[in-house]
Write an enzyme that holds these catalytic residues in place. Structure first.
Site, short mmCIF file in Angstrom:
data_model
loop_
_atom_site.label_atom_id
_atom_site.label_comp_id
_atom_site.label_asym_id
_atom_site.label_seq_id
_atom_site.Cartn_x
_atom_site.Cartn_y
_atom_site.Cartn_z
N TYR A 45 -100.17 17.97 15.61
CA TYR A 45 -100.95 18.99 14.92
C TYR A 45 -100.05 20.19 14.59
O TYR A 45 -99.54 20.86 15.48
CB TYR A 45 -102.13 19.48 15.77
CG TYR A 45 -103.15 18.43 16.16
CD1 TYR A 45 -103.22 17.19 15.51
CD2 TYR A 45 -104.06 18.66 17.17
CE1 TYR A 45 -104.16 16.24 15.87
CE2 TYR A 45 -105.01 17.71 17.54
CZ TYR A 45 -105.04 16.50 16.88
OH TYR A 45 -105.97 15.56 17.26
N PRO A 91 -116.85 15.10 16.21
CA PRO A 91 -118.28 14.93 16.51
C PRO A 91 -119.17 15.50 15.42
O PRO A 91 -120.36 15.17 15.36
CB PRO A 91 -118.46 15.70 17.83
CG PRO A 91 -117.38 16.73 17.81
CD PRO A 91 -116.21 16.08 17.12
N LEU A 92 -118.59 16.36 14.56
CA LEU A 92 -119.35 16.94 13.45
C LEU A 92 -118.95 16.31 12.12
O LEU A 92 -119.17 16.89 11.05
CB LEU A 92 -119.13 18.47 13.41
CG LEU A 92 -119.37 19.20 14.74
CD1 LEU A 92 -119.04 20.69 14.61
CD2 LEU A 92 -120.81 19.01 15.21
N GLY A 93 -118.35 15.14 12.20
CA GLY A 93 -117.97 14.44 10.97
C GLY A 93 -117.01 15.25 10.12
O GLY A 93 -117.08 15.23 8.90
N GLY A 103 -117.00 18.33 9.63
CA GLY A 103 -117.75 19.36 8.90
C GLY A 103 -118.77 18.79 7.93
O GLY A 103 -119.67 19.50 7.50
#
Ligand SMILES: NC(=O)c1ccc[n+]([C@@H]2O[C@H](COP(=O)([O-])OP(=O)(O)OC[C@H]3O[C@@H](n4cnc5c(N)ncnc54)[C@H](OP(=O)(O)O)[C@@H]3O)[C@@H](O)[C@H]2O)c1
Length: 312
Positions: A45, A188-190, A192
């Site tokens: 990252y 977990p939020l795709g 966004g």
């Protein structure tokens, strides 16, 4: 033991739109204040820059933060996750994080050219040397998880899991549970999209530009699905992100989602998902409502995940 919800550091390095390093420190401070102390990063990252962003606060609050990082993906996206890479990469991560001990060290992608036993054997040596506390795998198949665990206990499996990405449920999840491996759902939020929080035009460097779920032919369909989640959330008087996280939390105490954000307020909002509490009927209903996402998770097949055949 870690809090029910962790923090995904990736967006702080500009994966999903421009990031501001100064604002990043506020986000991390808010995470600490909100009890969000499992911090997730990776060598790749920001080419190490993400680990460096986390370092100052990590150094100050070493006893409160559980730091997880990963090795095994090169800057060009290729996979190199064998024993040599593990031994070399851990030194770089320790240096950038400014610590002498990584709490949870993941193999970021399973290297199809190297038996997982060899890689985990090298990681076990790092545990014995005190450089690493616990081991994790990311995107491992059930068979690989089992083989790895036979060499050294695997504490956590980090794989994509959300209301509309449920690939791991039939095969991987039961094996993780049998072996006592915690599940750390990423995206977990795709990214966004599940919260319908996507700019009309993605910036040049935004990694979602290459995601099949964000292409012109799929995004309208997926935003309509996200709207279903938004309606459900409004009825419960909470946010779509909170419902998406509460759905994962309802899967068991061994499930620790790590949503990422560049916003201090959203860190708190996401942490507050622990108070939502869905009934079993609501969990079922959401699962049924959110079926049919358009587009694969990744454009490049090698990023899609490990398979027993590839790592035979
Ligand atoms: N192991 C792996 O291969 C792998 C792969 C991908 C990710 N990860 C890890 O998992 C973490 C989480 O995944 P992710 O960052 O890809 O995706 P994610 O958590 O599903 O979604 C992040 C996106 O959601 C938005 N968001 C966050 N909170 C929100 C809220 N309350 N309301 C509306 N939108 C919200 C963020 O926008 P803003 O920033 O504008 O708030 C960001 O664009 C990463 O940070 C990384 O640490 C691991």
């Amino acid at each position: 033991m870690v809090g029910a919800i962790g923090f995904g550091g990736m967006p702080l390095s500009g994966f999903y739109g421009t990031a501001d390093p100064a604002a990043a420190q506020q986000v991390l401070e808010r995470a600490l204040d909100s009890g969000v102390t499992l911090w997730d990063t990776a060598e790749v990252y920001g080419h190490g820059g993400n680990e460096e962003l986390l370092a100052p606060l990590l150094h100050q609050h070493r006893d409160r933060i559980t730091i997880a990082t990963k090795f095994g993906i090169n800057a060009d996206g290729s996979i190199a996750a064998g024993p040599d890479e593990a031994r070399c990469a851990v030194e770089g991560s320790l240096r950038r994080l400014g610590i002498d001990h990584i709490d949870l060290y993941y193999v970021h992608r399973i290297d199809p050219t190297i038996p997982i036993e060899d890689t985990v054997g090298a990681l076990a040596d790092l545990v014995a040397d005190g450089k690493v506390g616990h081991l994790g795998l990311s995107e491992a198949s059930a068979a690989t998880l089992r083989r790895a665990h036979a060499v050294h206990p695997i504490a956590a499996l980090q794989s994509e899991w959300s209301l509309w990405t449920r690939d791991l449920e039939p095969d991987v999840l039961p094996v993780a549970r049998e072996l006592g491996v915690a599940i750390v759902p990423y995206s977990p939020l795709g990214r966004g999209l599940l919260t319908a929080d996507v700019p009309d035009t993605l910036e040049d460097g935004d990694h979602r530009r290459s995601s099949p779920r964000f292409t012109a032919q799929n995004i309208e369909h997926n935003l309509a699905l996200a709207e279903v989640l938004g309606n459900f959330a409004r009825e419960r008087d909470c946010s779509a992100a909170q419902i998406a996280l509460a759905w994962l939390l309802a899967q068991g105490d061994d499930v620790i989602p790590i949503p990422g954000t560049r916003s201090a307020d959203r860190v708190r909002e996401n942490a507050d998902a622990v108070d939502v509490g869905l009934t079993a009927a609501e969990v079922e209903e959401l699962g049924a409502l959110m079926q049919g996402v358009a587009g694969a998770r990744y454009a490049r097949p090698h990023s899609y995940g490990d398979s027993p055949e590839r790592n035979a």
